[in-house]
Motif scaffolding. Structure first.
Motif, PDB file in Angstrom:
ATOM      1  N   PRO A  40      27.043  50.478  40.819  1.00  0.00           N
ATOM      2  CA  PRO A  40      27.615  49.652  39.761  1.00  0.00           C
ATOM      3  C   PRO A  40      29.123  49.798  39.713  1.00  0.00           C
ATOM      4  O   PRO A  40      29.662  50.893  39.850  1.00  0.00           O
ATOM      5  N   THR A  41      29.811  48.671  39.553  1.00  0.00           N
ATOM      6  CA  THR A  41      31.273  48.679  39.520  1.00  0.00           C
ATOM      7  C   THR A  41      31.816  48.906  38.126  1.00  0.00           C
ATOM      8  O   THR A  41      33.017  49.079  37.961  1.00  0.00           O
ATOM      9  N   SER A  42      30.980  48.913  37.115  1.00  0.00           N
ATOM     10  CA  SER A  42      31.429  49.128  35.746  1.00  0.00           C
ATOM     11  C   SER A  42      30.509  50.132  35.080  1.00  0.00           C
ATOM     12  O   SER A  42      29.371  50.343  35.489  1.00  0.00           O
ATOM     13  N   SER A  43      31.020  50.751  34.023  1.00  0.00           N
ATOM     14  CA  SER A  43      30.259  51.771  33.318  1.00  0.00           C
ATOM     15  C   SER A  43      29.172  51.116  32.470  1.00  0.00           C
ATOM     16  O   SER A  43      29.249  49.921  32.147  1.00  0.00           O
ATOM     17  N   PRO A  44      28.139  51.890  32.088  1.00  0.00           N
ATOM     18  CA  PRO A  44      27.075  51.314  31.240  1.00  0.00           C
ATOM     19  C   PRO A  44      27.596  50.775  29.920  1.00  0.00           C
ATOM     20  O   PRO A  44      27.098  49.765  29.423  1.00  0.00           O
ATOM     21  N   SER A  45      28.615  51.445  29.339  1.00  0.00           N
ATOM     22  CA  SER A  45      29.163  50.963  28.059  1.00  0.00           C
ATOM     23  C   SER A  45      29.843  49.612  28.239  1.00  0.00           C
ATOM     24  O   SER A  45      29.733  48.725  27.387  1.00  0.00           O
ATOM     25  N   THR A  46      30.556  49.438  29.374  1.00  0.00           N
ATOM     26  CA  THR A  46      31.198  48.149  29.635  1.00  0.00           C
ATOM     27  C   THR A  46      30.156  47.054  29.810  1.00  0.00           C
ATOM     28  O   THR A  46      30.317  45.938  29.296  1.00  0.00           O
ATOM     29  N   GLU A  47      29.072  47.350  30.535  1.00  0.00           N
ATOM     30  CA  GLU A  47      28.016  46.360  30.713  1.00  0.00           C
ATOM     31  C   GLU A  47      27.358  45.997  29.388  1.00  0.00           C
ATOM     32  O   GLU A  47      27.042  44.827  29.132  1.00  0.00           O
ATOM     33  N   LYS A  48      27.157  47.000  28.524  1.00  0.00           N
ATOM     34  CA  LYS A  48      26.553  46.742  27.215  1.00  0.00           C
ATOM     35  C   LYS A  48      27.462  45.873  26.356  1.00  0.00           C
ATOM     36  O   LYS A  48      27.010  44.907  25.719  1.00  0.00           O
ATOM     37  N   ASN A  49      28.773  46.203  26.347  1.00  0.00           N
ATOM     38  CA  ASN A  49      29.720  45.393  25.572  1.00  0.00           C
ATOM     39  C   ASN A  49      29.827  43.978  26.134  1.00  0.00           C
ATOM     40  O   ASN A  49      29.945  43.007  25.371  1.00  0.00           O
ATOM     41  N   ALA A  50      29.785  43.852  27.469  1.00  0.00           N
ATOM     42  CA  ALA A  50      29.855  42.521  28.078  1.00  0.00           C
ATOM     43  C   ALA A  50      28.652  41.679  27.677  1.00  0.00           C
ATOM     44  O   ALA A  50      28.786  40.483  27.380  1.00  0.00           O
ATOM     45  N   THR A  51      27.464  42.293  27.638  1.00  0.00           N
ATOM     46  CA  THR A  51      26.266  41.572  27.207  1.00  0.00           C
ATOM     47  C   THR A  51      26.393  41.101  25.769  1.00  0.00           C
ATOM     48  O   THR A  51      26.011  39.966  25.426  1.00  0.00           O
ATOM     49  N   THR A  52      26.956  41.954  24.911  1.00  0.00           N
ATOM     50  CA  THR A  52      27.155  41.574  23.507  1.00  0.00           C
ATOM     51  C   THR A  52      28.126  40.408  23.382  1.00  0.00           C
ATOM     52  O   THR A  52      27.874  39.439  22.640  1.00  0.00           O
ATOM     53  N   VAL A  53      29.244  40.470  24.110  1.00  0.00           N
ATOM     54  CA  VAL A  53      30.250  39.402  24.041  1.00  0.00           C
ATOM     55  C   VAL A  53      29.665  38.099  24.570  1.00  0.00           C
ATOM     56  O   VAL A  53      29.881  37.023  23.981  1.00  0.00           O
ATOM     57  N   ILE A  54      28.916  38.162  25.667  1.00  0.00           N
ATOM     58  CA  ILE A  54      28.320  36.944  26.230  1.00  0.00           C
ATOM     59  C   ILE A  54      27.341  36.323  25.233  1.00  0.00           C
ATOM     60  O   ILE A  54      27.299  35.089  25.063  1.00  0.00           O
ATOM     61  N   ARG A  55      26.550  37.153  24.568  1.00  0.00           N
ATOM     62  CA  ARG A  55      25.602  36.635  23.589  1.00  0.00           C
ATOM     63  C   ARG A  55      26.329  35.933  22.443  1.00  0.00           C
ATOM     64  O   ARG A  55      25.906  34.865  21.982  1.00  0.00           O
ATOM     65  N   VAL A  56      27.437  36.521  21.983  1.00  0.00           N
ATOM     66  CA  VAL A  56      28.215  35.891  20.905  1.00  0.00           C
ATOM     67  C   VAL A  56      28.784  34.562  21.362  1.00  0.00           C
ATOM     68  O   VAL A  56      28.726  33.554  20.646  1.00  0.00           O
ATOM     69  N   LEU A  57      29.326  34.516  22.577  1.00  0.00           N
ATOM     70  CA  LEU A  57      29.976  33.305  23.074  1.00  0.00           C
ATOM     71  C   LEU A  57      28.983  32.181  23.355  1.00  0.00           C
ATOM     72  O   LEU A  57      29.348  30.998  23.281  1.00  0.00           O
ATOM     73  N   THR A  58      27.757  32.512  23.668  1.00  0.00           N
ATOM     74  CA  THR A  58      26.773  31.478  24.011  1.00  0.00           C
ATOM     75  C   THR A  58      25.918  31.040  22.827  1.00  0.00           C
ATOM     76  O   THR A  58      25.388  29.923  22.830  1.00  0.00           O
ATOM     77  N   GLU A  59      25.779  31.896  21.808  1.00  0.00           N
ATOM     78  CA  GLU A  59      24.891  31.569  20.692  1.00  0.00           C
ATOM     79  C   GLU A  59      25.621  31.089  19.443  1.00  0.00           C
ATOM     80  O   GLU A  59      25.047  30.376  18.631  1.00  0.00           O
TER      81      GLU A  59
END
Length: 549
Positions: A40-59
């Motif tokens: 993985p090129t990013s840390s688990p915390s970065t992936e978790k935050n990215a998932t949260t941001v994507i969910r906000v931007l799409t929903e």
């Protein structure tokens, strides 16, 4: 519990594999071997935050995006923005909200946002962001040039380069145009520059890009013309990269004989020594065409050039033998490379797995997979895909599920092909909620599922009365861009089975055929010829109604 000890009808997989005659394959013992799949090129915390941001931007609705992003409490960073942009397909409004949320608090955000807006074809917004952050950086212009070329707007890409007025971006412009199929536009632009400045001449890097572009678009006459022009050029001389580009392009076009001529005659005349980059494509093309004697003879010439075969050379030979179904030949190459101190990689064994998957040799394939894991090799995404596909086609759904579970447990991320296969597998196991969760996970990761997968899952959910979940599925599918075309072999609902109406039609046709057979048997018993003709006419009418109705 290890997958390889799972029982199937009372027998272990190991006992099944050991009882199958299988050509001897040497397996080096590598207990401390590192996994072949990328880390993985990013840390688990970065992936978790990215998932949260994507969910906000799409929903969320566009008007509430800024407040919703602030409410998450996440601090923007370059790694987070890259993960968000590369893991999803955002709309222009969502990308602009991401820019406003991160601007001023995150350095290097402009090239990332410009690239994302160009990906969404929102070029006006991309220019607004670019020009509102002076001084404009070259990476931002480079991203815009590449996106214009990919959007089939070569003129806009050229105007962007001229506006940037940066010589360093010339090769970026030519490379972008040639890679996206606009080699003619790039050629015309270079000719125009030569006309304006007769003393100007493209660099050898520019010639290499043109050669690659012509060969990639299968414009072989243009490539040969440019090659002859380069031979006459006095200010620019071809390098080993130039020869490698020409040889590789010819080999990809199934013309290894011309590539051999360039290697043995023209490179020697130019005083350039061959290397692995120029020799390996020839071996690959000859092995791909089944010309194994010539391929092995080419390998024997390597010491004359002062080079030795490497893992790429041997992988090309093994791939060729596997393509032609020759496992024994692949085994000999495998033993030879290990004897010379070159250890095979997971890619090497994937060629064998592909062969067994194609020919439906499940026991041999699982034997190979078991020994591969036992020897310290970590299967990559392609390995799992081939094994699962082989098991699904062989109706070994239980083992296929266990392989997929092992894949997830080892952190190997699924792509479109593997994710779609998993959804179909779960549907065949009648575990539709898990199939829906996998489908949803694909969308969250930025993978656009196939429309056929969506139709199949929606039909199954509707058949079970799960209307709410089917509506959520439709909303998920509406948030991604994908083709809405179905393959011609698609027969309608579910997993391709016949509908109830078609079953009834088939039953009518079977009765008509049975009637025809009985009339044929009765013909010798004195049935008038006119009655047989009438029955045949009746069968033809029924057949026409079945298929035309």
């Amino acid at each position: 519990m290890s997958l390889l000890r799972a029982t199937s009808r009372g027998r272990t997989l190991s006992s099944v594999s050991s009882s199958v005659p299988f050509p001897f394959l040497p397996w080096p013992s590598l207990p401390n071997r590192e996994p072949d799949h990328p880390q993985p090129t990013s840390s688990p915390s970065t992936e978790k935050n990215a998932t949260t941001v994507i969910r906000v931007l799409t929903e969320q609705r566009s008007a509430d995006l800024n407040a919703a992003l602030e409410a998450t409490g996440i601090v923007p960073s370059p790694e987070l923005l890259s993960a968000v942009v590369h893991s999803s397909t955002l709309s222009a409004a969502a990308t602009l909200s991401l820019y406003r949320w991160s601007n001023g608090r995150c350095p290097g955000v402009v090239p990332v946002i410009v690239n994302a807006l160009g990906k969404a074809r929102a070029f006006d917004d991309a220019w607004t962001v670019l020009l509102s952050n002076p001084p404009c950086e070259e990476p931002s212009f480079a991203a815009l040039i590449r996106r214009y070329a990919r959007a089939r707007m070569p003129g806009a890409a050229i105007r962007t380069f001229e506006y940037a007025d940066a010589r360093n971006l010339f090769d970026v412009l030519i490379d972008s145009l040639c890679k996206e199929g606009h080699a003619r536009s790039a050629e015309a632009y270079v000719a125009e520059k030569k006309k304006k400045d007769p003393l100007w001449s493209p660099s050898i890097v520019c010639y290499n890009i043109f050669l690659h572009g012509f060969l990639r678009s299968r414009r072989f006459r243009s490539a040969e013309r440019l090659w002859r022009e380069l031979q006459r050029e006095e200010t620019v001389r071809p390098t080993v990269v130039t020869f490698g580009t020409m040889i590789e392009g010819l080999c990809r076009a199934n013309n290894p004989d011309r590539a051999v001529q360039i290697l043995e005659v023209e490179m020697r005349t130019a005083g350039i020594s061959p290397n692995e980059i120029t020799c390996n494509p020839i071996v690959d093309a000859l092995a791909e065409a089944g010309r194994f004697k010539e391929a092995l003879a080419a390998v024997e010439k390597f010491p004359l050039y002062g080079i030795s075969p490497n893992i790429s050379t041997y992988n090309s030979l093994i791939k060729g033998f596997c393509k032609n179904g020759d496992v024994a030949g692949a085994s000999k190459i495998l033993k030879r490379m290990i004897k010379e101190g070159i250890l095979p990689t997971t890619t090497t064994y994937n060629y064998l797995l592909k062969l067994f998957s194609r020919e439906g040799k499940i026991e041999e394939g699982m034997n190979l997979y078991e020994r591969m894991v036992r020897s310290g090799y970590a299967p990559d995404r392609l390995s799992y895909h081939l094994v699962v596909k082989m098991l699904c086609e062989g109706k070994r759904l239980g083992l296929a599920e266990m392989v997929m579970r092992e894949m997830k447990g080892k952190g190997v991320a699924s792509d479109l092909a593997t994710g779609s296969m998993l959804v179909h597998l779960l549907c065949r196991l009648r575990r539709f909620e898990e199939a829906f969760m996998e489908f949803e996970g694909m969308v969250e990761k930025g993978v656009s599922p196939q429309y056929l997968t969506y139709r199949m899952l929606k039909w199954e959910l509707g058949r079970l009365g799960r209307t709410e979940m089917a509506e959520r599925l439709t909303r998920l599918m509406g948030s991604v861009r994908c083709s809405r075309k179905l393959p011609r072999s698609y027969r309608g609902a579910g997993k391709g089975r016949l509908t109830e109406e078609m079953e009834k039609k088939k039953a009518v046709l079977r009765k008509a055929q049975a009637l025809a057979e009985s009339l044929k048997l009765s013909k010798g018993g004195g049935l008038p010829e006119s009655d047989v003709a009438t029955a045949r006419s009746l069968v033809g009418c029924i057949r026409w109604r079945v298929y035309a109705g």
